[in-house]
Design a protein around this motif. Structure first.
Motif, PDB file in Angstrom:
ATOM      1  N   ALA A  15       0.860  -1.176   0.000  1.00 28.15           N
ATOM      2  CA  ALA A  15       0.000   0.000   0.000  1.00 28.15           C
ATOM      3  C   ALA A  15       0.893   1.220   0.000  1.00 28.15           C
ATOM      4  CB  ALA A  15      -0.939   0.007   1.206  1.00 28.15           C
ATOM      5  N   GLY A  16       0.362   2.326  -0.485  1.00 28.28           N
ATOM      6  CA  GLY A  16       1.176   3.524  -0.512  1.00 28.28           C
ATOM      7  C   GLY A  16       0.405   4.764  -0.880  1.00 28.28           C
ATOM      8  N   VAL A  17       1.104   5.870  -0.770  1.00 23.71           N
ATOM      9  CA  VAL A  17       0.567   7.167  -1.171  1.00 23.71           C
ATOM     10  C   VAL A  17       1.676   7.920  -1.890  1.00 23.71           C
ATOM     11  CG1 VAL A  17       1.161   8.208   1.059  1.00 23.71           C
ATOM     12  CG2 VAL A  17      -0.583   9.280  -0.384  1.00 23.71           C
ATOM     13  N   TRP A  18       1.313   8.661  -2.920  1.00 25.19           N
ATOM     14  CA  TRP A  18       2.309   9.363  -3.741  1.00 25.19           C
ATOM     15  C   TRP A  18       1.707  10.670  -4.214  1.00 25.19           C
ATOM     16  CZ3 TRP A  18       2.511  10.908  -8.917  1.00 25.19           C
ATOM     17  CH2 TRP A  18       3.787  11.215  -9.435  1.00 25.19           C
ATOM     18  N   GLY A  19       2.503  11.712  -4.319  1.00 24.59           N
ATOM     19  CA  GLY A  19       1.998  13.002  -4.755  1.00 24.59           C
ATOM     20  C   GLY A  19       2.906  13.684  -5.752  1.00 24.59           C
ATOM     21  N   SER A  20       2.318  14.548  -6.569  1.00 23.11           N
ATOM     22  CA  SER A  20       3.072  15.300  -7.566  1.00 23.11           C
ATOM     23  C   SER A  20       2.362  16.615  -7.844  1.00 23.11           C
ATOM     24  CB  SER A  20       3.187  14.506  -8.874  1.00 23.11           C
ATOM     25  OG  SER A  20       3.825  15.278  -9.886  1.00 23.11           O
ATOM     26  N   GLY A  21       3.124  17.605  -8.257  1.00 25.55           N
ATOM     27  CA  GLY A  21       2.523  18.830  -8.732  1.00 25.55           C
ATOM     28  C   GLY A  21       1.904  18.615 -10.101  1.00 25.55           C
ATOM     29  N   VAL A  22       0.764  19.248 -10.370  1.00 21.89           N
ATOM     30  CA  VAL A  22       0.114  19.212 -11.676  1.00 21.89           C
ATOM     31  C   VAL A  22      -0.281  20.631 -12.053  1.00 21.89           C
ATOM     32  CG1 VAL A  22      -0.724  16.842 -11.452  1.00 21.89           C
ATOM     33  CG2 VAL A  22      -2.165  18.747 -10.669  1.00 21.89           C
ATOM     34  N   SER A  23      -0.727  20.806 -13.290  1.00 18.01           N
ATOM     35  CA  SER A  23      -1.072  22.144 -13.776  1.00 18.01           C
ATOM     36  C   SER A  23      -2.563  22.431 -13.629  1.00 18.01           C
ATOM     37  CB  SER A  23      -0.678  22.275 -15.244  1.00 18.01           C
ATOM     38  OG  SER A  23      -1.183  23.493 -15.784  1.00 18.01           O
TER      39      SER A  23
END
Length: 315
Positions: free
Chosen positions: A74-82
């Motif tokens: 299991a996991g969580v991941w994040g990124s900037g988007v436009s």
């Protein structure tokens, strides 16, 4: 008698020490069933499935994963988007979980099955304002829902090769009748093949990928949002089908900085077809936040070929 008592005490102490050691060892083994890792990275352009999510700008990314010896993950991941693509949202947060395992009787053959969610805090189709609208301040899809999308996936791997099929359990990024499509887009699929082949030079890894998106729906040319707002037909190519094939190829390398391990850098060429939809004259390449007065300034080829650089660390 004294010797007997002394001997009994010594043996008892040794026995207690062995039991204590065994208990500690069992405790350590129980702890080792779970593994937690974190990751941070920086990318020159966030491409996902062959489409730029950051409007061709650099962004930071990071996440955390837990795995169990049973194969659970299991996991969580994040990124900037436009916000040009996701109005009023500048962040993508992914949540996921599932199981990995091996196929009995076939050495090296593995399988995986899981669920995956893409979340865009603060953003939704209700805030869609196209840069080529008659009035960019008008909301074009007031009944639209969330961009959030959930998928189920299954995959197989063998050595350095892997394949995965993802199936949307919700509408594909909120595309439905209320947002100008010919119906629900649940059941859209994305199939991908991936390779990570270790090269014999400088500990490099050759990375290759090809994927195919099939959306269970198309844009409705007769769509007229509430209020009778319409997009100028001369501004959009008229392409209604978002399906495409994407590909990636490049090199990655793991390395150390001083005594710290877990660093990785990569350089990749990424690209996809169907520029009629995803290009600057297509629906997918137009800005959805309605800011700016120049249509050209608020549209881009989100699928054109680009060299993407990445650097990050897992810890």
């Amino acid at each position: 008698m004294r010797q007997s008592i002394l001997l009994t005490a010594v043996l008892g102490a040794l026995s207690f020490a062995q039991v204590s050691y065994a208990a500690e060892e069992a405790k350590e083994e129980a702890k080792s069933d779970w593994t937690a890792t974190g990751n941070v990275s920086f990318v020159s352009d966030y491409y996902s499935r062959g489409i730029s999510q950051s409007w061709h700008k650099p962004t930071a990314q990071g996440g955390m994963d837990i795995t169990h010896s049973s194969g659970f993950y299991a996991g969580v991941w994040g990124s900037g988007v436009s916000p040009n693509t996701y109005p009023d949202s500048t962040t993508e947060i992914d949540i996921y979980g599932g199981y990995n395992g091996s196929v009995p009787g076939i050495e090296g053959l593995g399988w995986s099955a899981g669920l995956y969610g893409y979340l865009y805090p603060g953003g939704s189709w209700k805030k869609y304002r196209a840069s080529n609208a008659v009035n960019p301040n008008d909301v074009l899809t007031p009944k639209g829902g969330s961009w959030d999308t959930y998928e189920a996936n299954v995959g197989l791997s063998y050595g350095w090769l892997s394949g995965k099929l993802s199936y949307t359990l919700t509408d594909w990024w909120g595309a439905d009748k209320s947002t100008g499509w010919d119906g629900s887009t649940k059941g859209s699929t994305y199939f991908e093949l991936n390779a990570a082949y270790p090269l014999p030079w400088w500990e490099l890894t050759l990375v290759a990928h090809v994927g195919r998106l099939n959306v269970a729906g198309k844009l409705d040319k007769s769509f007229s949002p509430d209020g009778g707002l319409n997009l100028p037909s001369t501004s959009i190519s008229g392409a209604t089908n978002p399906d495409y094939t994407d590909w990636k190829i490049g090199l990655s390398k793991a390395f150390k900085i001083g005594a710290t391990e877990g660093w990785n850098a990569g350089v990749y060429w990424v690209e996809s077809d169907n520029s009629r939809y995803w290009g600057e004259n297509g629906y997918g390449g137009t800005s959805f936040n309605g800011k700016g007065t120049s249509t050209k300034a608020q549209s881009k080829n989100l699928n054109d070929g680009r060299l993407v650089l990445t650097v990050g660390r897992t810890f």
